[in-house]
Design a protein around this motif. Structure first.
Motif, PDB file in Angstrom:
ATOM      1  N   ALA A 102      38.193  31.879  47.110  1.00 42.41           N
ATOM      2  CA  ALA A 102      39.177  30.912  47.606  1.00 42.41           C
ATOM      3  C   ALA A 102      38.935  30.593  49.076  1.00 42.41           C
ATOM      4  N   LEU A 103      38.582  31.602  49.855  1.00 39.68           N
ATOM      5  CA  LEU A 103      38.275  31.371  51.269  1.00 39.68           C
ATOM      6  C   LEU A 103      36.993  30.564  51.424  1.00 39.68           C
ATOM      7  N   LEU A 104      36.013  30.854  50.569  1.00 43.91           N
ATOM      8  CA  LEU A 104      34.743  30.139  50.619  1.00 43.91           C
ATOM      9  C   LEU A 104      34.947  28.658  50.329  1.00 43.91           C
ATOM     10  N   VAL A 105      35.737  28.356  49.324  1.00 42.24           N
ATOM     11  CA  VAL A 105      36.036  26.966  48.968  1.00 42.24           C
ATOM     12  C   VAL A 105      36.705  26.236  50.132  1.00 42.24           C
ATOM     13  N   ARG A 106      37.560  26.949  50.851  1.00 41.37           N
ATOM     14  CA  ARG A 106      38.269  26.363  51.986  1.00 41.37           C
ATOM     15  C   ARG A 106      37.441  26.383  53.266  1.00 41.37           C
ATOM     16  N   GLN A 107      36.211  26.876  53.171  1.00 45.05           N
ATOM     17  CA  GLN A 107      35.277  26.939  54.298  1.00 45.05           C
ATOM     18  C   GLN A 107      35.846  27.754  55.470  1.00 45.05           C
ATOM     19  N   ILE A 108      36.532  28.825  55.141  1.00 50.79           N
ATOM     20  CA  ILE A 108      37.049  29.747  56.153  1.00 50.79           C
ATOM     21  C   ILE A 108      36.041  30.874  56.317  1.00 50.79           C
ATOM     22  N   PRO A 109      35.444  31.026  57.499  1.00 56.95           N
ATOM     23  CA  PRO A 109      34.429  32.068  57.693  1.00 56.95           C
ATOM     24  C   PRO A 109      35.024  33.468  57.564  1.00 56.95           C
ATOM     25  N   MET A 110      34.201  34.403  57.084  1.00 61.38           N
ATOM     26  CA  MET A 110      34.650  35.763  56.833  1.00 61.38           C
ATOM     27  C   MET A 110      33.722  36.769  57.493  1.00 61.38           C
ATOM     28  N   GLY A 111      34.293  37.888  57.882  1.00 64.27           N
ATOM     29  CA  GLY A 111      33.499  38.953  58.481  1.00 64.27           C
ATOM     30  C   GLY A 111      34.014  40.311  58.076  1.00 64.27           C
ATOM     31  N   ILE A 112      33.168  41.321  58.243  1.00 66.92           N
ATOM     32  CA  ILE A 112      33.534  42.714  57.976  1.00 66.92           C
ATOM     33  C   ILE A 112      33.459  43.491  59.271  1.00 66.92           C
ATOM     34  N   ALA A 113      34.510  44.268  59.542  1.00 68.40           N
ATOM     35  CA  ALA A 113      34.573  45.128  60.723  1.00 68.40           C
ATOM     36  C   ALA A 113      34.888  46.538  60.238  1.00 68.40           C
ATOM     37  N   THR A 114      33.885  47.369  60.123  1.00 70.22           N
ATOM     38  CA  THR A 114      34.042  48.663  59.477  1.00 70.22           C
ATOM     39  C   THR A 114      33.723  49.839  60.398  1.00 70.22           C
ATOM     40  N   SER A 115      34.378  50.962  60.128  1.00 68.73           N
ATOM     41  CA  SER A 115      34.061  52.205  60.830  1.00 68.73           C
ATOM     42  C   SER A 115      32.914  52.943  60.159  1.00 68.73           C
ATOM     43  N   ASN A 116      32.486  52.462  59.015  1.00 64.59           N
ATOM     44  CA  ASN A 116      31.433  53.123  58.249  1.00 64.59           C
ATOM     45  C   ASN A 116      30.054  52.821  58.846  1.00 64.59           C
ATOM     46  N   SER A 117      29.024  53.367  58.218  1.00 59.87           N
ATOM     47  CA  SER A 117      27.666  53.147  58.712  1.00 59.87           C
ATOM     48  C   SER A 117      27.097  51.834  58.189  1.00 59.87           C
ATOM     49  N   LYS A 118      26.128  51.308  58.905  1.00 53.00           N
ATOM     50  CA  LYS A 118      25.455  50.069  58.501  1.00 53.00           C
ATOM     51  C   LYS A 118      24.803  50.251  57.128  1.00 53.00           C
ATOM     52  N   GLU A 119      24.229  51.438  56.903  1.00 53.18           N
ATOM     53  CA  GLU A 119      23.532  51.692  55.637  1.00 53.18           C
ATOM     54  C   GLU A 119      24.481  51.628  54.447  1.00 53.18           C
ATOM     55  N   LEU A 120      25.688  52.178  54.604  1.00 57.82           N
ATOM     56  CA  LEU A 120      26.615  52.228  53.471  1.00 57.82           C
ATOM     57  C   LEU A 120      27.318  50.892  53.227  1.00 57.82           C
ATOM     58  N   VAL A 121      27.636  50.182  54.296  1.00 59.46           N
ATOM     59  CA  VAL A 121      28.226  48.859  54.079  1.00 59.46           C
ATOM     60  C   VAL A 121      27.205  47.942  53.406  1.00 59.46           C
ATOM     61  N   GLN A 122      25.936  48.071  53.776  1.00 64.17           N
ATOM     62  CA  GLN A 122      24.907  47.254  53.140  1.00 64.17           C
ATOM     63  C   GLN A 122      24.713  47.633  51.681  1.00 64.17           C
ATOM     64  N   ALA A 123      24.881  48.933  51.378  1.00 63.43           N
ATOM     65  CA  ALA A 123      24.777  49.380  49.987  1.00 63.43           C
ATOM     66  C   ALA A 123      25.837  48.716  49.123  1.00 63.43           C
ATOM     67  N   VAL A 124      27.061  48.601  49.643  1.00 63.79           N
ATOM     68  CA  VAL A 124      28.136  47.933  48.906  1.00 63.79           C
ATOM     69  C   VAL A 124      27.854  46.441  48.764  1.00 63.79           C
ATOM     70  N   ILE A 125      27.457  45.812  49.859  1.00 63.18           N
ATOM     71  CA  ILE A 125      27.161  44.371  49.836  1.00 63.18           C
ATOM     72  C   ILE A 125      26.097  44.065  48.785  1.00 63.18           C
ATOM     73  N   ASP A 126      25.041  44.867  48.762  1.00 63.09           N
ATOM     74  CA  ASP A 126      23.965  44.652  47.799  1.00 63.09           C
ATOM     75  C   ASP A 126      24.423  44.962  46.374  1.00 63.09           C
ATOM     76  N   GLY A 127      25.135  46.076  46.211  1.00 68.75           N
ATOM     77  CA  GLY A 127      25.563  46.489  44.882  1.00 68.75           C
ATOM     78  C   GLY A 127      26.545  45.525  44.242  1.00 68.75           C
ATOM     79  N   GLN A 128      27.403  44.931  45.051  1.00 70.89           N
ATOM     80  CA  GLN A 128      28.422  44.012  44.542  1.00 70.89           C
ATOM     81  C   GLN A 128      28.032  42.532  44.715  1.00 70.89           C
ATOM     82  N   HIS A 129      26.863  42.286  45.266  1.00 73.13           N
ATOM     83  CA  HIS A 129      26.364  40.912  45.479  1.00 73.13           C
ATOM     84  C   HIS A 129      27.361  40.073  46.293  1.00 73.13           C
TER      85      HIS A 129
END
Length: 224
Positions: A102-129
């Motif tokens: 819904a945000l993508l359709v409305r062209q609202i930019p999105m970001g992630i701000a996490t306390s986790n590691s870069k490696e683990l956030v990337q693992a989720v991004i890749d795993g969930q596409h």
């Protein structure tokens, strides 16, 4: 609804407990990791490290438990223990994908701000596409201080070229909610079973609170 969705320029998300249901596994990892040194898991551990960056958490562990490993060795071991879970087992929370669409359709930019590691956030991004949704992915290790300091959210807002006052943050713990508020942003609290005992505090600190993203999707539809 208190949050003026029509004025929101960008939406920023925490990761663990907010976008994905992952908090359940860290207790087991902490028990296993500390058990190697004959240390029992303190009851207050999660509250003590709430909001800390991955690096800050490693410092806390090393100093509190007098661990022999270097900080880099501690972080590498946590990444090793958690990577497969994040890549293949951690699910996204209910209605997250629909909300991101819904945000993508409305062209609202999105970001992630996490306390986790870069490696683990990337693992989720890749795993969930999820890679096509986010224009900025930052970890608290990239800024001066972890949550509740505002640094990580201000950094992501800067990446997205968005006015902090017109950013909406989604968070699941008090330290994260405070980080968003300290950045001058609107904050919506997301229910997570792990932090259920903090729900009253979360609702008091946040501008809005939802059980899942279907609620805010409904509000967006009503604004059409």
């Amino acid at each position: 609804m208190k949050i003026p969705m029509k004025e929101i320029q960008a939406v920023l998300f925490d990761l663990d407990g907010t976008l994905v249901d992952s908090m359940w596994m860290w207790r087991d990892i902490d028990i296993e990791y500390l058990g190697r040194y004959g240390i029992s898991l303190p009851d207050n551990l999660q509250k003590e490290i709430e909001g800390m960056s991955f690096s800050e958490t490693a410092v806390y562990f090393k100093e509190t438990f007098s661990l022999p490993d270097t900080l880099d060795e501690i972080k590498a071991e946590w990444n090793r223990m958690a990577y497969e879970k994040y890549r293949y087992q951690v699910p996204i929370k209910p209605y997250v994908r629909e909300f991101l669409d819904a945000l993508l359709v409305r062209q609202i930019p999105m970001g992630i701000a996490t306390s986790n590691s870069k490696e683990l956030v990337q693992a989720v991004i890749d795993g969930q596409h999820l890679e096509h949704y986010f224009h900025s992915i930052r970890t608290a290790c990239e800024v001066a201080a972890g949550k509740p300091a505002p640094d990580i959210y201000l950094k992501v807002a800067e990446d997205l070229n968005a006015d902090p006052k017109q950013c909406l943050v989604f968070e699941d713990v008090p330290a994260g909610i405070l980080a968003g508020k300290n950045a001058g942003m609107w904050v919506c609290s997301v229910y997570d079973a792990w932090s259920a005992d903090m729900e009253e505090e979360k609702r008091r600190l946040a501008d809005e609170a939802i059980m899942d993203y279907s609620e805010i999707l409904r509000d967006m539809e009503e604004m059409k």
